[in-house]
Design a protein around this motif. Structure first.
Motif, mmCIF file in Angstrom:
data_model
loop_
_atom_site.group_PDB
_atom_site.id
_atom_site.type_symbol
_atom_site.label_atom_id
_atom_site.label_comp_id
_atom_site.label_asym_id
_atom_site.label_seq_id
_atom_site.Cartn_x
_atom_site.Cartn_y
_atom_site.Cartn_z
ATOM 1 N N GLN A 38 -69.402 11.504 -13.850
ATOM 2 C CA GLN A 38 -69.414 12.850 -14.683
ATOM 3 C C GLN A 38 -68.640 13.931 -14.041
ATOM 4 O O GLN A 38 -68.778 14.087 -12.878
ATOM 5 N N PRO A 40 -66.556 17.603 -13.753
ATOM 6 C CA PRO A 40 -66.846 19.162 -14.389
ATOM 7 C C PRO A 40 -66.356 19.358 -15.716
ATOM 8 O O PRO A 40 -65.220 19.197 -15.981
ATOM 9 N N GLY A 41 -67.357 19.640 -16.845
ATOM 10 C CA GLY A 41 -66.940 20.078 -17.968
ATOM 11 C C GLY A 41 -66.742 18.883 -18.799
ATOM 12 O O GLY A 41 -66.369 19.278 -19.949
ATOM 13 N N GLN A 120 -71.071 12.363 -5.177
ATOM 14 C CA GLN A 120 -69.853 12.999 -5.381
ATOM 15 C C GLN A 120 -68.599 12.249 -4.814
ATOM 16 O O GLN A 120 -68.614 11.895 -3.793
ATOM 17 N N THR A 122 -64.551 12.857 -4.427
ATOM 18 C CA THR A 122 -63.448 13.706 -4.589
ATOM 19 C C THR A 122 -62.292 13.209 -4.088
ATOM 20 O O THR A 122 -62.030 12.689 -2.935
#
Length: 125
Positions: A38, A40-41, A120, A122
């Motif tokens: 998922q 962000p947004g 997370q 990134t």
């Protein structure tokens, strides 16, 4: 039934990470396991899954050829090897199971009842 996802981090584009999903309280090889992410947004989406009965694997088109899902029954762990990472792979990654032995697996989040806490990932230079 508990799942623990780990292995996330910061990586440059083109790099690799291996995520782990460790299970406790049940034998992970009896159940389908899915990896989801998922950003962000955005809505949570299925990335890959591995079935319990036959070990078949499935991938969303955007990760085919780059990600590999595998299972180590001795360690009660499912892995997601992620290669050639792209910035669009940035997201929180979750593992989950529906707790039902079956010959297949799905990549719709609503089909899964037991979720790990997320890790997370990134991808950035």
């Amino acid at each position: 039934v508990q799942l623990q996802a780990s292995g996330g981090g910061l990586v440059q584009p083109g790099g690799s990470l291996r995520l782990s999903c460790a299970a406790s309280g049940f034998a992970l090889d009896y159940y389908p396991i899915g990896w989801f992410r998922q950003a962000p947004g955005k809505e949570r989406e299925g990335v890959s899954c591995i079935s319990s009965v036959d070990g078949n694997t499935y991938y969303v088109d955007s990760v085919k050829g780059r990600f590999t899902i595998s299972r180590d029954n001795a360690k009660n762990t499912v892995y997601l090897q992620m290669n050639s990472l792209k910035p669009e792979d940035t997201a929180v990654y979750y593992c989950a199971t529906d707790g039902i032995p079956s010959p297949g697996c799905g990549m719709v989040p609503a089909e899964y009842d037991y979720w790990g806490q997320g890790t997370q990932v990134t991808v950035s230079s």
